[in-house]
Scaffold this motif. Structure first.
Motif, mmCIF file in Angstrom:
data_model
loop_
_atom_site.group_PDB
_atom_site.id
_atom_site.type_symbol
_atom_site.label_atom_id
_atom_site.label_comp_id
_atom_site.label_asym_id
_atom_site.label_seq_id
_atom_site.Cartn_x
_atom_site.Cartn_y
_atom_site.Cartn_z
ATOM 1 N N SER A 15 0.588 -1.781 18.059
ATOM 2 C CA SER A 15 -0.310 -1.970 17.098
ATOM 3 C C SER A 15 0.068 -1.232 15.870
ATOM 4 C CB SER A 15 -2.067 -1.707 17.297
ATOM 5 O OG SER A 15 -2.263 -2.390 18.542
ATOM 6 N N ASP A 16 -0.604 -1.660 14.599
ATOM 7 C CA ASP A 16 -0.224 -1.141 13.248
ATOM 8 C C ASP A 16 -1.191 0.140 13.277
ATOM 9 O OD1 ASP A 16 -0.555 -0.893 10.578
ATOM 10 O OD2 ASP A 16 0.190 -2.872 10.148
ATOM 11 N N LEU A 17 -0.199 1.251 12.856
ATOM 12 C CA LEU A 17 -0.972 2.804 12.672
ATOM 13 C C LEU A 17 -1.748 2.554 11.402
ATOM 14 C CD1 LEU A 17 -1.377 5.467 13.783
ATOM 15 C CD2 LEU A 17 0.708 6.308 12.488
ATOM 16 N N SER A 46 4.283 -0.696 9.432
ATOM 17 C CA SER A 46 3.310 -1.462 8.877
ATOM 18 C C SER A 46 3.719 -2.576 7.871
ATOM 19 C CB SER A 46 2.039 -0.718 8.316
ATOM 20 O OG SER A 46 1.162 -1.759 7.815
ATOM 21 N N PRO A 47 3.563 -3.783 8.059
ATOM 22 C CA PRO A 47 3.943 -4.854 6.701
ATOM 23 C C PRO A 47 3.087 -4.458 5.714
ATOM 24 C CG PRO A 47 2.780 -6.011 8.652
ATOM 25 C CD PRO A 47 3.028 -4.554 9.047
ATOM 26 N N MET A 59 0.964 -1.058 -0.216
ATOM 27 C CA MET A 59 0.096 -0.004 0.025
ATOM 28 C C MET A 59 0.829 1.382 -0.016
ATOM 29 S SD MET A 59 -3.316 -0.891 0.253
ATOM 30 C CE MET A 59 -4.300 -1.912 0.622
ATOM 31 N N LYS A 60 0.200 2.428 -0.563
ATOM 32 C CA LYS A 60 1.139 3.628 -0.530
ATOM 33 C C LYS A 60 0.532 4.613 0.360
ATOM 34 C CE LYS A 60 0.549 3.206 -5.263
ATOM 35 N NZ LYS A 60 0.277 3.512 -6.553
#
Ligand code: AMP
Ligand code: GLY
Length: 418
Positions: A302-304, A22-23, A1-2
């Motif tokens: 957690s993943d922002l 984030s992965p 994702m961008k």
């Protein structure tokens, strides 16, 4: 994702670094970014307030998410402009960002929905404002209604000071249109705490508490600045106080905005004062605080990127946001003279020697392959540790390794007692 992040300060560096973890995120742009952000994102030369420029860039480059971080573009309606083109944007729309952009709006909202705050009156005419000051006496607080780069508040200890502040704002045009209307407030006392919350229009999830240091010099002396350092958590923000704030301030504010047809989506910042009569709202911001974000996001597990998407989709209630059970301290290195006049272009050395902190860049640029100063607040040296005392020690140990001509920093970040 961008992802495209709007802004170019320490806060945006912290947001970019959290997103980079984030992965799901494989590309970040930052407009305009800065010398440190360039390590995690591709900096694009578009001003944070250039709505047309940001929309045009987004149409060409097709980011999956645009994060609008600073107050000015939010107040100008950047999120609305992006949404109108079908681009996903994180941040409140213009009609909700007004909670920060107009202090009189915020005060009227709190009055209508019985949210605890300082007593107040609103004026557009200096003679009436002065009469009110004489009737109520000092200390008293004068606030420019609109956005004034964090400098629109005068805590006046004398009537003369209060009157001068009113004349400066309304008659002298010191803050331009932002000061044509002023809010005059009752003077409150007590420790200040910043609580930021993710809000998706109806649900909210608070982040750990933090404390800012607005004054330029130790012991809270000197002029107000954008913030000379922050730490998290606050020593004053107990579980009981947090529950009171949730019941009397946080939930009622989110519900009030929804009831007004202005659902708030993004990060809502509650600037609180823990007064002898209970917690009261000093200010709302429609965004992440700076430098609180550098301390608080350092504790996010957690993943922002996922959190921001849940906010946009109104699904925050489905998220279990995890924070580390630790503490963080962010010490700001500023250019000598800040917040008044200061020099730029000073070479920064010693960044490679930093071992225990993350250095968030605020006012830096890359010149001839070297990192140089380019603003008032230059760096935010941020350490986390199991206890606040250890976090303070770690960040200061690294601060001492960094050098540039006329660097200035406070020695008492994190040891604030009130
Ligand atoms: P603000 O820009 O609204 O955060 O205000 C700047 C600072 O002024 C706050 O952090 C407080 O220290 C102080 N302040 C604002 N409102 C009040 C008030 N009603 N009583 C006492 N101090 C205040
Ligand atoms: N640290 C205060 C603010 O971001 O407005």
């Amino acid at each position: 994702m961008k992802v495209l992040v709007i802004g170019g300060g320490g806060r945006e560096h912290a947001v970019c670094m959290a997103l980079a973890k984030s992965p799901k995120v494989d590309k970040i742009w930052c407009a305009p970014g800065n010398g440190g952000i360039a390590d995690v994102a591709e900096c694009v030369d578009i001003k944070a307030t250039d709505i047309d420029g940001v929309v045009a860039f987004s149409k060409t480059n097709d980011p999956d998410l645009v994060v609008v971080t600073p107050d000015d573009p939010l107040a100008l309606g950047m999120v609305d402009a992006l949404e109108a083109e079908g681009i996903r944007a994180f941040g409140p729309r213009k009609n909700a960002a007004v909670i920060e952009g107009s202090k009189s709006f915020a005060k009227d909202l709190m009055k209508k929905y019985h949210i605890p705050t300082a007593g107040y009156a609103v004026f557009e005419n200096s003679a009436d404002a002065i009469a009110y000051i004489k009737e109520n006496g000092a200390p008293i607080v004068i606030k420019a209604d609109g956005l004034a780069l964090g400098k629109g508040v005068t805590v006046a200890m004398t009537e003369e000071e209060a009157i001068a502040a009113v004349k400066d704002a309304i008659d002298g045009g010191r803050f331009g249109g932002a000061g044509a209307r002023v809010v005059i407030e009752e003077f409150l006392t007590g420790p200040e705490v910043s609580v930021l919350a993710f809000v998706d229009g109806k649900n909210l999830s608070t982040m750990p508490s933090a404390q800012d240091h607005k004054r330029a010099y130790d012991n809270d002396e000197g002029p107000n600045t954008g913030g000379m350092g922050a730490f998290s958590p606050s020593r004053f923000y107990t579980d009981d106080i947090a529950q009171t704030c949730m019941d009397t301030i946080f939930k009622p504010t989110v519900a009030a905005m929804a009831a007004e047809g202005r659902p708030f989506s993004g990060v809502l910042y509650f600037g609180l004062m823990l007064t002898p009569k209970g917690p009261k709202v000093i200010e709302y911001n429609a965004r992440f605080g700076d430098p609180e974000t550098q301390a608080v996001l350092s504790r996010l597990e957690s993943d922002l990127f996922e959190i921001m998407n849940a906010v946009i989709d109104g699904k925050l209630n489905e998220m279990d946001i995890k924070w580390a059970d630790n503490a963080a301290c962010c010490v700001v290195l500023a250019s000598g003279g800040y917040p008044l006049s200061y020099e730029k272009g000073k070479e920064i050395t010693g960044l490679d020697a930093v071992t225990d902190s993350v250095v968030f860049h605020a006012g830096t640029a890359v010149k001839d392959g070297k990192i140089v100063t380019s603003g008032g607040r230059v760096l935010g040296v941020t350490a986390t540790a199991p206890t606040l005392d250890e976090a303070i020690q770690k960040s200061y140990a690294d601060v001492k390794k960094i050098h540039f001509e006329k660097a200035h920093y406070r020695l008492d970040i994190g040891i604030k007692k009130g």
